[in-house]
Design a protein around this motif. Structure first.
Motif, PDB file in Angstrom:
ATOM      1  N   ASN A 362      51.575 -56.379 -37.541  1.00  0.00           N
ATOM      2  CA  ASN A 362      52.585 -56.595 -38.579  1.00  0.00           C
ATOM      3  C   ASN A 362      53.954 -56.961 -38.002  1.00  0.00           C
ATOM      4  O   ASN A 362      54.897 -57.219 -38.758  1.00  0.00           O
ATOM      5  N   MET A 363      54.099 -56.990 -36.672  1.00  0.00           N
ATOM      6  CA  MET A 363      55.406 -57.240 -36.072  1.00  0.00           C
ATOM      7  C   MET A 363      56.002 -58.576 -36.499  1.00  0.00           C
ATOM      8  O   MET A 363      57.217 -58.689 -36.730  1.00  0.00           O
ATOM      9  N   VAL A 364      55.170 -59.614 -36.606  1.00  0.00           N
ATOM     10  CA  VAL A 364      55.675 -60.921 -37.052  1.00  0.00           C
ATOM     11  C   VAL A 364      56.249 -60.805 -38.456  1.00  0.00           C
ATOM     12  O   VAL A 364      57.311 -61.358 -38.764  1.00  0.00           O
ATOM     13  N   SER A 365      55.563 -60.069 -39.312  1.00  0.00           N
ATOM     14  CA  SER A 365      56.038 -59.902 -40.689  1.00  0.00           C
ATOM     15  C   SER A 365      57.315 -59.074 -40.755  1.00  0.00           C
ATOM     16  O   SER A 365      58.144 -59.274 -41.639  1.00  0.00           O
ATOM     17  N   PHE A 366      57.495 -58.132 -39.826  1.00  0.00           N
ATOM     18  CA  PHE A 366      58.758 -57.379 -39.792  1.00  0.00           C
ATOM     19  C   PHE A 366      59.932 -58.332 -39.560  1.00  0.00           C
ATOM     20  O   PHE A 366      61.021 -58.161 -40.119  1.00  0.00           O
ATOM     21  N   GLY A 367      59.701 -59.340 -38.734  1.00  0.00           N
ATOM     22  CA  GLY A 367      60.737 -60.343 -38.512  1.00  0.00           C
ATOM     23  C   GLY A 367      61.041 -61.142 -39.760  1.00  0.00           C
ATOM     24  O   GLY A 367      62.207 -61.467 -40.036  1.00  0.00           O
ATOM     25  N   THR A 368      60.019 -61.459 -40.551  1.00  0.00           N
ATOM     26  CA  THR A 368      60.256 -62.213 -41.780  1.00  0.00           C
ATOM     27  C   THR A 368      61.037 -61.390 -42.801  1.00  0.00           C
ATOM     28  O   THR A 368      61.757 -61.953 -43.631  1.00  0.00           O
ATOM     29  N   ILE A 369      60.893 -60.062 -42.761  1.00  0.00           N
ATOM     30  CA  ILE A 369      61.682 -59.206 -43.655  1.00  0.00           C
ATOM     31  C   ILE A 369      63.168 -59.335 -43.323  1.00  0.00           C
ATOM     32  O   ILE A 369      64.021 -59.488 -44.215  1.00  0.00           O
ATOM     33  N   ILE A 370      63.486 -59.295 -42.033  1.00  0.00           N
ATOM     34  CA  ILE A 370      64.876 -59.477 -41.611  1.00  0.00           C
ATOM     35  C   ILE A 370      65.380 -60.852 -42.054  1.00  0.00           C
ATOM     36  O   ILE A 370      66.504 -60.981 -42.572  1.00  0.00           O
ATOM     37  N   GLY A 407      55.221 -58.877 -19.323  1.00  0.00           N
ATOM     38  CA  GLY A 407      54.145 -58.374 -18.483  1.00  0.00           C
ATOM     39  C   GLY A 407      53.436 -57.204 -19.138  1.00  0.00           C
ATOM     40  O   GLY A 407      53.702 -56.843 -20.293  1.00  0.00           O
ATOM     41  N   ILE A 408      52.557 -56.558 -18.392  1.00  0.00           N
ATOM     42  CA  ILE A 408      51.727 -55.475 -18.926  1.00  0.00           C
ATOM     43  C   ILE A 408      52.562 -54.288 -19.393  1.00  0.00           C
ATOM     44  O   ILE A 408      52.231 -53.643 -20.389  1.00  0.00           O
ATOM     45  N   ASN A 409      53.657 -54.025 -18.719  1.00  0.00           N
ATOM     46  CA  ASN A 409      54.464 -52.838 -19.011  1.00  0.00           C
ATOM     47  C   ASN A 409      55.720 -53.148 -19.823  1.00  0.00           C
ATOM     48  O   ASN A 409      56.593 -52.298 -19.953  1.00  0.00           O
ATOM     49  N   ASP A 410      55.806 -54.359 -20.365  1.00  0.00           N
ATOM     50  CA  ASP A 410      57.016 -54.779 -21.082  1.00  0.00           C
ATOM     51  C   ASP A 410      56.840 -54.661 -22.597  1.00  0.00           C
ATOM     52  O   ASP A 410      57.115 -55.597 -23.349  1.00  0.00           O
ATOM     53  N   LYS A 411      56.398 -53.502 -23.043  1.00  0.00           N
ATOM     54  CA  LYS A 411      56.123 -53.300 -24.468  1.00  0.00           C
ATOM     55  C   LYS A 411      57.375 -53.459 -25.330  1.00  0.00           C
ATOM     56  O   LYS A 411      57.368 -54.153 -26.350  1.00  0.00           O
ATOM     57  N   ALA A 412      58.463 -52.823 -24.931  1.00  0.00           N
ATOM     58  CA  ALA A 412      59.692 -52.875 -25.732  1.00  0.00           C
ATOM     59  C   ALA A 412      60.225 -54.302 -25.825  1.00  0.00           C
ATOM     60  O   ALA A 412      60.641 -54.754 -26.901  1.00  0.00           O
ATOM     61  N   GLN A 413      60.203 -55.021 -24.695  1.00  0.00           N
ATOM     62  CA  GLN A 413      60.658 -56.415 -24.704  1.00  0.00           C
ATOM     63  C   GLN A 413      59.784 -57.260 -25.623  1.00  0.00           C
ATOM     64  O   GLN A 413      60.291 -58.100 -26.374  1.00  0.00           O
ATOM     65  N   ALA A 414      58.483 -57.028 -25.562  1.00  0.00           N
ATOM     66  CA  ALA A 414      57.559 -57.807 -26.387  1.00  0.00           C
ATOM     67  C   ALA A 414      57.829 -57.589 -27.879  1.00  0.00           C
ATOM     68  O   ALA A 414      57.916 -58.547 -28.656  1.00  0.00           O
ATOM     69  N   ILE A 415      57.961 -56.325 -28.272  1.00  0.00           N
ATOM     70  CA  ILE A 415      58.179 -56.020 -29.689  1.00  0.00           C
ATOM     71  C   ILE A 415      59.500 -56.619 -30.176  1.00  0.00           C
ATOM     72  O   ILE A 415      59.558 -57.277 -31.225  1.00  0.00           O
ATOM     73  N   ALA A 416      60.565 -56.402 -29.416  1.00  0.00           N
ATOM     74  CA  ALA A 416      61.876 -56.911 -29.815  1.00  0.00           C
ATOM     75  C   ALA A 416      61.874 -58.430 -29.912  1.00  0.00           C
ATOM     76  O   ALA A 416      62.441 -59.018 -30.848  1.00  0.00           O
ATOM     77  N   THR A 417      61.211 -59.083 -28.965  1.00  0.00           N
ATOM     78  CA  THR A 417      61.208 -60.543 -28.947  1.00  0.00           C
ATOM     79  C   THR A 417      60.386 -61.111 -30.098  1.00  0.00           C
ATOM     80  O   THR A 417      60.817 -62.062 -30.761  1.00  0.00           O
ATOM     81  N   VAL A 418      59.216 -60.532 -30.348  1.00  0.00           N
ATOM     82  CA  VAL A 418      58.369 -61.032 -31.433  1.00  0.00           C
ATOM     83  C   VAL A 418      59.071 -60.907 -32.781  1.00  0.00           C
ATOM     84  O   VAL A 418      59.077 -61.835 -33.595  1.00  0.00           O
TER      85      VAL A 418
END
Length: 584
Positions: A362-370, A407-418
């Motif tokens: 749902n992360m992509v959709s969270f961006g559409t809400i913003i 990378g594998i351990n970049d969870k926070a970066q991935a979520i924020a960027t998506v």
């Protein structure tokens, strides 16, 4: 009607306009009274608000039929399959919608919109019923076809809503429609909640869509009464049969055939057939020939009602450049809905946690809400549409570079960027819809003009999905053997390496248990090798996406903001139920 200043009667009223000259002259009169004083903004009546609400519901229903089946696709295949054709449950949605939105928009321009929209809602309602009761993958594909057919008509809502309001409110109306998709933005999470908690599992998603589509059809029937065929042709007095004979039948078939063949070839490539096979190359080549022939036919065919009016494509800054922008925006939006769930599931989500998997999907959709908040509260009021468009295209292209470094351990970066990429990806669509509609010489072309924006966005998504999936699957296949061999070298594995490599394709405890000589350290190393290989594969995908973003930036820079004089009180059409007695 605009209200008059105290002590005076207004000498003008909001009337439909059909060309630039009328719009320009009316723009001046619509904002000034006879003594030169400013007239207050026109009011939107209750009947029009209810018609707009029905269109918003239709947009929500359309999004649910797009998002929810895609979210539960694997569960459908596990229940009714396995069947290699199962991706076509959602592929057919793109096929149908991409063609119908332009064809339907053109037909609605000529014959009136009401029954086309009702047809779309009814078709999608039937599709939801077929899907909810489906007992085979083939039946689910039929449901997808009906969703795509209905979705194509339903995406006409952006043209339908704009023509019902004064021109000064078009961007605000588009912003409100985008803002209203908060419910559908939670579609993936709702789908996974149904999977986990509903006794009927994924079928609940289709019953949920059925309820929305049925309610939409009822709302449209009672509240959406745009100009009828007779009203649209009160001046030329043409009959339906005359217009049918004057339609661009050859162009219609060339456009339909070209779109279908192109999308079929792209979706077959690398999945059903190798990219070098005749099954893939032939449809794409024939599609190209159809589009070239269509271009010549539309320009030199001396047509009264061309399916693709050449006068639109001649306006690069007001129309054609926006097609390019939306094509690339579609490449990102629709592909992200495919790539991110796969990427997050591989790198960050526990395999046995259904709800968390839904949250990540749902992360992509969270961006559409913003983005919805921006489109309603900021976009309509600051103007400078060209600068807004360019800013968002530059931002999302830059952020794609951040996705390439995950990378594998970049969870926070991935979520924020998506989330941020998705928030930047949505505004270009309502901006483009408004810029195109307010730049038209003839408002009777609004259906086909806005429809083409949607078609290009959908085709862009199909092209990107095919390209990106092909890239990451081939890159992964090439890299996993070497990475796996290096990772398991010191784990004490004594079995067959080909068997271990085969087990990584499923990456389940059961598949690893079948490999002789395996141990827990080897399993852990194999799973790490899979993640490393996919990180490299996705990096290449995002680097390719940057190149497409650069093209979109150049196109956005060449667009033109809407003239302030076009944001007037003028209104393209009014509801039949708003007409006064004796008015045509």
């Amino acid at each position: 009607m605009a209200s008059a200043p105290a002590g005076k009667e207004s000498v003008q009223e909001v009337k439909p306009v059909n060309n630039t000259q009328d719009l320009d002259s009316y723009a001046k009169a619509s904002q000034r009274d006879e003594d030169g004083s400013t007239i207050s903004s026109p009011k939107i009546t209750f009947k029009t608000k209810m018609a707009l609400l029905s269109l918003i519901m239709m947009y929500e229903s359309y999004l649910f039929t797009l998002i929810m089946p895609a979210a539960v696709l694997a569960y459908i295949n596990a229940d009714l399959g396995p069947d290699p054709k199962y991706p076509w449950i959602t592929v057919t949605w793109n096929l149908g919608a991409a063609v119908i939105v332009t064809v339907g928009g053109r037909l609605a321009d000529i014959f009136g919109r009401r029954w086309f929209l009702l047809t779309g809602a009814t078709a999608a309602t039937i599709g939801a019923l077929v899907g909810a009761t489906g007992q085979s993958i083939n039946q689910m594909i039929v449901a997808g076809v009906l969703f795509g057919f209905g979705g194509g008509f339903q995406e006409m809502c952006f043209a339908c809503a704009q023509e019902l309001v004064p021109n000064r409110y078009r961007f605000a109306t588009l912003g409100a429609m985008v803002f209203a998709n908060h419910v559908s933005s939670f579609g993936p999470l709702i789908s996974y909640a149904f999977i986990k908690y509903s006794p009927i599992g994924w079928r609940a998603c289709y019953w949920f869509c059925f309820a929305w589509e049925a309610a939409t059809a009822i709302m449209l029937f009672f509240f959406y009464n745009p100009p009828t065929f007779e009203t649209k042709h009160v001046d030329d007095q043409k009959t339906k049969w005359q217009l049918i004979k004057e339609m661009d039948h050859f162009g219609l078939w060339l456009f339909t055939g070209g779109c279908l063949l192109l999308l079929l070839g792209l979706n077959w490539g690398g999945v059903s057939y190798p990219w070098a096979s005749a099954h893939v190359i032939a449809p794409i080549v024939v599609a190209f020939v159809c589009f070239v022939g269509l271009g010549f036919w539309e320009v030199y065919g001396n047509l009264k009602y061309p399916i693709l009016p050449p006068k639109l494509f001649k306006k690069w800054r007001e129309f054609t450049s926006l097609l390019v922008v939306c094509f690339v925006a579609g490449m990102l939006y629709y592909s992200m809905n495919v790539l991110w769930p796969r990427q997050s599931a591989l790198l960050f989500v526990p395999a046995d946690d259904t709800i968390i998997r839904g949250v990540y999907a749902n992360m992509v959709s969270f961006g559409t809400i913003i983005a919805g908040w921006y489109c309603m509260c900021v976009m309509p009021w600051i103007g400078h549409e060209r600068l807004q468009l360019t800013f968002f295209i530059i931002a999302q292209t830059a952020l794609i570079g951040s996705m390439a470094s995950i990378g594998i351990n970049d969870k926070a970066q991935a979520i924020a960027t998506v989330v941020t990429v998705a928030a930047c990806n949505l505004p270009p669509s309502p901006l483009s819809f408004g810029m195109v509609s307010l730049g038209l010489e003839d408002q009777s072309d609004i259906g086909v003009a806005v429809g083409l924006i949607s078609t290009f966005r959908l085709i862009g998504g199909a092209v990107a999905t095919s390209i990106y999936v092909s890239i990451y699957t081939s890159r992964y296949a090439n890299s996993i053997p070497g990475v796996l061999k290096r990772m398991v070298a010191n784990t004490g594995f004594s079995g067959s390496f080909p068997d271990l490599l085969k087990a990584t394709a499923l990456n389940t405890p059961a598949s690893y248990a079948k490999v002789a000589g395996i141990n827990p350290e080897t399993v852990q190393a194999a799973r790490q090798a899979i993640k490393i290989s996919y990180v490299g594969a996705f990096k290449v995908v995002y680097l390719v996406a940057i190149a497409f973003g650069v093209v979109a930036i150049l196109s956005a820079l060449s667009t033109r903001s809407v003239e302030k004089s076009n944001k007037s009180n003028a209104q393209a059409v009014q509801l039949e139920t708003e007409k006064k007695e004796g008015e045509v």
